[in-house]
Design a protein around this motif. Sequence first.
Motif, PDB file in Angstrom:
ATOM      1  N   VAL A 296     -17.734  88.348 112.226  1.00 29.55           N
ATOM      2  CA  VAL A 296     -16.947  87.269 111.598  1.00 29.55           C
ATOM      3  C   VAL A 296     -17.287  85.931 112.268  1.00 29.55           C
ATOM      4  N   SER A 297     -17.712  84.951 111.470  1.00 26.07           N
ATOM      5  CA  SER A 297     -18.003  83.629 112.049  1.00 26.07           C
ATOM      6  C   SER A 297     -16.682  82.941 112.369  1.00 26.07           C
ATOM      7  N   SER A 299     -15.689  79.918 111.770  1.00 26.53           N
ATOM      8  CA  SER A 299     -15.091  79.106 110.697  1.00 26.53           C
ATOM      9  C   SER A 299     -14.431  79.994 109.638  1.00 26.53           C
ATOM     10  N   ASP A 300     -15.069  81.115 109.280  1.00 27.05           N
ATOM     11  CA  ASP A 300     -14.428  82.029 108.319  1.00 27.05           C
ATOM     12  C   ASP A 300     -13.165  82.641 108.921  1.00 27.05           C
ATOM     13  N   SER A 303     -10.270  80.110 109.074  1.00 28.26           N
ATOM     14  CA  SER A 303      -9.654  79.858 107.743  1.00 28.26           C
ATOM     15  C   SER A 303      -8.774  81.035 107.339  1.00 28.26           C
ATOM     16  N   SER A 304      -9.283  82.262 107.505  1.00 21.71           N
ATOM     17  CA  SER A 304      -8.473  83.405 107.044  1.00 21.71           C
ATOM     18  C   SER A 304      -7.236  83.560 107.918  1.00 21.71           C
TER      19      SER A 304
END
Length: 333
Positions: A296-297, A299-300, A303-304
């Motif tokens: 998982v990056s 930034s992703d 956001s989640s």
Amino acid sequence: MSILVTGSAGFIGSNFVRLLIDATREHIVSLDALTYAGNMDNLVNVPSDRHTFIHGNICDEQTLTEVFRDHAIKKVVHFAAESHVDRSIMSSGPFIQTNVVGTQRLLDASKSHGVEAFVHVSTDEVYGTLNLTEPAFTEQHHIQPNSPYSASKAASDLLVRSYVETFDFPAMITRCSNNYGPYQFPEKLIPLMIHNAKNNRPLPVYGDGSNIRDWIHVSDHCKGVLCVMDKGKAGEVYNIGGHSELKNIDIVHQIIDACGADSSLIQFVTDRPGHDFRYAMDIEKIKRELGWAPEVSFSDGLSSTIQWYADNSDWLEKIINGDYQNYYKEQYQ
Ligand code: NAD
Ligand code: TDX
């Protein structure tokens, strides 16, 4: 045969129980003392035919005797701990009790029962701190903890090591960097900043905000722990990290932008005593030997996570409206 998960009602433990449900067919026995950080709401929707929850303390020998007597435990994954550095600075006693004494009791019970594998979930903080130019921590780095929290975790790591050497006990140690994601208690940087930014409250940044942490999404950490449980070699230490070094102040700005808040909310406050400057993890060993890598990056994942806290405002409000108020006043005023 079952897997025993301690600290299952906390942030990472509850995410791990959910992963075990999805990724294995095992029955899970989980043990948690339900301290301020333990929350049964973290385990909602975990199917009861696959999961038995026991409310109990790892320091209590009688409880452990009963858990091992009543359930055929073949593997233990040990998350239960006092986990917040600032609380360890306010009062270190509970950290020694749970993290050191509790780990010793759990080791003894697991040894008497003859478990096949014991995963001790530890932290990068046992290695101490790095400056900007030093290489990331490898598993060979010396242990040099700087807070009562990290000292108690380091003590537990050394106890685990001693059981491997002395009793040929099948334990492995994982050391992970800073986690974030769903169900994290809002005393920690990311959920605290999300909650305050959403509610137009001051964002307390320690020192000048230049301290660096290596962030990993909790789902990646849990997959790493599962990989060690399944494929790790007894006696080995495995670093786990997200390959995502960021300054605290940069994270706070990302949260402000994502929440549509104003950067004037940032307040630079008195620094944490003994504040470690930088953590960074060398994760080549677990990649090479066990085939695990983070997916998982940042930034992703951020956001989640922000979306999860927005979708679960009831979960958060219940915590914020409880004893948390007293902690917050003592820590920040
Ligand atoms: P957490 O504080 O959210 O949860 C800890 C859980 O342990 C709670 O449910 C609490 O009720 C339970 N517990 C505490 N004392 C207990 C006792 N005496 N007996 C039984 N249960 C008890 O912590 P977390 O962030 O989920 O961390 C879990 C583990 O992972 C800890 O061992 C921590 O050191 C380690 N870790 C955390 C991070 C991180 O970034 N959060 C990073 C690396 C390692
Ligand atoms: O209000 C805050 N302001 C601030 O600037 C808080 C709560 C934190 N910080 C800073 C301190 C740290 O440099 O943010 C950074 C992260 O702080 P925490 O979320 O408290 O995490 P940290 O102290 O780095 O420890 C975490 O990672 C390793 C977990 O709490 C530990 O359990 C884990 O072992």
